[in-house]
Design an enzyme around this catalytic site. Structure first.
Site, short mmCIF file in Angstrom:
data_model
loop_
_atom_site.label_atom_id
_atom_site.label_comp_id
_atom_site.label_asym_id
_atom_site.label_seq_id
_atom_site.Cartn_x
_atom_site.Cartn_y
_atom_site.Cartn_z
N ASP A 66 35.79 40.82 44.67
CA ASP A 66 34.62 40.43 43.87
C ASP A 66 35.04 40.19 42.43
OD1 ASP A 66 35.02 43.27 43.65
OD2 ASP A 66 33.04 43.45 42.72
N GLU A 110 33.77 46.25 43.38
CA GLU A 110 34.44 46.95 42.29
C GLU A 110 33.81 46.62 40.95
OE1 GLU A 110 37.37 47.99 39.17
OE2 GLU A 110 36.49 46.04 39.59
#
Length: 383
Positions: free
Chosen positions: A69, A129
């Site tokens: 991400d 994250e």
């Protein structure tokens, strides 16, 4: 011999995986790992895509951890943030250095370690994250513990280097505590202060007490802890009204002298003499942790120096990372690309650095898998 990481890095960057979206990034990575013989487990928690992949069944077991991400691209790019364009020896795109490039480098390093004659290689890759980090690495680690997949050591590919590849290995991080302090008073007319209890005055006095002296000093591997007030809010549009409450927010980045619990107690005890009525909401996003220098960090340093000619500095500075969760289970260190452009417009990575990182990761895998006697495997229980 290791593969070239550029094509996989481009493929991952072209997946618009702004948290919590996946943009097909995890599937792209899973296909590349299956082609190398990995058993891939796609793990979806509360809509977040994650994966755990492993090749081999024995120790030493080294895991690479990272995230697919990315943060939103924002404005003012000179290239398509998800175009993965190559120009002047650079690869441009959101996630190029944080941290799709490092993932591609690690995958490209794996063929140099094949065929495996001993040991295991695994990857823990999350899609959560850059967000709340509640349904990513934490949940995957729980799954790994339940399925006997905890590694002997873990390498996180965050961009640890400020300017030059090879500068810094992260062996720990400070903890982070966020607190919202609401001081209650008694609303009233500003002309009659004795009939009211001004919470703004009490709040300011409490904040002064919290910031009156340093929390501590430097410890062996850590900078001093620091408290920063990030907001003071009253929300009072009237000029002649003493408000009923006043709110402040603060953050503490703390070293290994403290825990989230001990700092919460300190906050409460420091505030109480100045504000008889208050609420304190605390969220600890991570405790301070440290991987003591030893065989694993020495192995990393030697692999980095062999490629770059630089002996890396061991460091615990910067913000938080998912290493704070992994440290509950096994020794963990962080090393990745240069982070000078992470989260910025025109994020990029040098193609030379990307290929050098692949060489470094290949050297690390070679040392771990061919010299297991130099490492002391450790599997810790969650704390």
């Amino acid at each position: 011999m290791q593969a070239d990481p550029v094509s996989l890095a481009q493929a991952l960057i072209r997946c618009p995986s702004v948290t919590p979206a996946d943009g097909n990034a995890q599937a792209t990575l899973a296909d590349a790992l299956r082609d190398l013989g990995f058993a891939v487990h796609r793990l979806r928690f509360a809509g977040i895509e994650n994966l755990f992949a492993r090749l081999g069944e024995t120790s030493p077991h080294i895991c690479f951890a990272g995230h697919t991400d990315v943060v939103p691209p924002g404005p003012h790019w000179h290239t398509d943030p998800f175009g993965a364009e190559l120009a002047d020896g650079q690869l441009y795109g959101r996630g190029a250095c944080d941290m799709k490039g490092a993932i591609a480098a690690f995958v490209a390093a794996i063929p140099a370690a094949l065929p495996l004659t001993q040991g295991s290689i695994s990857l823990l890759i999350t899609g959560d994250e850059e967000g709340q980090a509640t349904d990513g690495t934490v949940r995957v680690l729980e799954w790994m513990a339940q399925n006997n997949q905890i590694p002997d050591m873990c390498l996180v590919g965050e961009p640890t280097n400020p300017i030059t590849l090879g500068e810094v290995i992260k062996i720990g991080r400070r903890g982070s505590l966020n607190a919202t302090l609401t001081v209650h008073g008694t609303q009233g007319h500003v002309a009659y202060p004795r009939r009211a209890d001004n919470p703004v005055h009490r709040l300011l006095t409490a904040l002064s007490a919290l910031t009156a002296a340093p929390l501590d000093a430097v410890t062996g591997w850590f900078e001093p802890s620091g408290l920063q007030i990030t907001s003071v809010d009253v929300g009072n549009p009237a000029t002649n009204v003493i408000p009923a409450e006043a709110i402040a927010r603060l953050n503490i980045r703390f070293n290994d002298r403290h825990t989230g619990a001990s700092l919460t107690t300190w906050l409460q005890e420091t505030i109480a003499p100045h504000a008889p009525r208050f609420d304190l909401d605390v969220a600890v996003s991570g405790e301070a942790f440290l991987t003591e220098p030893g065989p694993f960090t020495q192995l990393l340093s030697e692999a980095i120096k062999q490629v770059t000619g630089i002996t890396p500095r061991l460091d615990t500075g910067g913000g938080t990372s998912d290493a704070r969760f992994i440290a509950r289970y096994c020794p963990v260190a962080e090393f990745g690309l240069v982070g000078a452009t992470m989260h910025k417009a025109d994020e990029s990575v040098s193609l030379a650095d990307l290929r050098s990182l692949t060489q470094i990761y290949a050297g690390i895998l070679h040392s771990v898998l061919t010299q297991p006697q130099t490492l002391a495997p450790k599997t810790a229980a969650p704390v």
